[in-house]
Design an enzyme around this catalytic site. Structure first.
Site: not given
Length: 314
Positions: A115, A179
């Site tokens: 992705h 993140h």
């Protein structure tokens, strides 16, 4: 010729653990505006800098950088699957040029991507196969990692090569910002996970892939409730980083070590090196100006979510 750039965060959690509708509408509007600007630019070639998440690259051979002379997206987390339209001869020429410039770039004629590559092509171009693409993997999770300086030099080398092509070139940087989702680490892996990280994870059974994806979804749901469950997002760092990019000061990042970046913003923040490579590349085309800056921390996606464009002025 002119060049355009767009850097965009990605998340496999889009559509699985989404923020409030007003936030989702805001993000979708930002992406739609970027898509319109890209369509108006009408790129003839895309150079996509993106990471992997142990779906295509493993510790059997883990290069810092790899150019896909052929590439296929696996379609994880519902992302688009299929072959990327890589112009083979152009990719080969790019690899030779980058190597001659002193950057040790690996090549793959059967690169498997996830992705991280598929989302920007879907969101910004409408699909995997819309424009010829040179897919460039930058290792963002598997230590030892490339540093900012070497990544910048990679981008500069690719920028110099593409600036000679007489094409409208779109540079895409995919990933980040701050993140740290639950990504396995070789040093902490049990025997089964170690085997997967050493290469057997390239062809996961469907049931195991579903369990893996569900673990990420569950982690996001917990993070929304209690942001102490994972490394916190760092909006201050994210915005400082975007400002450095906008001001053309990416060389200052050379002094930031990988260990420092992990501590400040999370172990998966190294994906922002795709942004650095993209900005370094467009700089080879001459003067440029940024536009379309957007940032919002989105716990549901375990990401400081950013979007930033730039266009050449010559």
């Amino acid at each position: 010729m002119h060049a355009y750039l767009h850097c965009l965060s990605h998340s496999p959690l889009v559509g699985y653990v989404d923020p409030a509708q007003e936030v989702l509408d805001e993000v979708n509007g930002v992406i739609a505006s970027a898509r319109e600007r890209i369509a108006a630019f009408s790129p003839e070639l895309v150079v996509l800098f993106a990471p992997d998440h142990y779906n295509g690259f493993f510790y059997d051979v883990m290069p810092p950088f790899c150019l896909g002379v052929g590439a296929t997206a696996i379609g994880d987390f519902g992302s688009a699957a299929g072959e990327l339209p890589v112009p083979v001869e152009l990719a080969e020429a790019c690899a030779h040029a980058v190597m001659k410039s002193g950057i040790d770039l690996a090549v793959s004629y059967c690169m498997q991507v996830d992705h991280g590559f598929a989302q920007p092509l879907e969101f910004l171009l409408g699909g995997l196969d819309k424009v010829p693409v040179l897919p460039v993997f930058i290792n963002g999770v598997a230590t030892p990692l490339p540093g900012f300086q070497r990544t910048r030099m990679l981008g500069e080398a690719i920028g110099r090569f593409t600036s000679t092509l007489n094409k409208r070139v779109l540079f895409l940087g995919a990933g980040g910002l701050s993140h740290q989702p639950p990504v396995p680490e070789l040093a902490k892996a049990d025997a089964h996970m170690r085997d997967r990280l050493l290469g057997s994870g390239k062809d996961l059974p469907a049931t195991e892939r579903e369990l893996r994806q569900q673990r990420v979804i569950s982690a996001a749901e917990k993070f929304v409730e209690d942001q102490r469950t994972l490394h916190p997002l760092n909006p201050i760092w994210d915005n400082q980083f975007m400002t450095l990019l906008e001001q053309g000061r990416i060389q200052e990042l050379d002094a930031v070590s990988n260990e420092e970046l992990s501590a400040i913003a999370g172990k998966s923040t190294h994906e922002i090196k795709t942004w650095v490579a993209a900005f370094a590349a467009i700089s080879a085309f001459g003067n440029w100006r940024s536009e379309g800056r957007y940032y919002r921390p989105i716990p549901e996606w375990i990401a400081g979510f950013g979007s930033l464009s730039a266009r050449t002025e010559n």
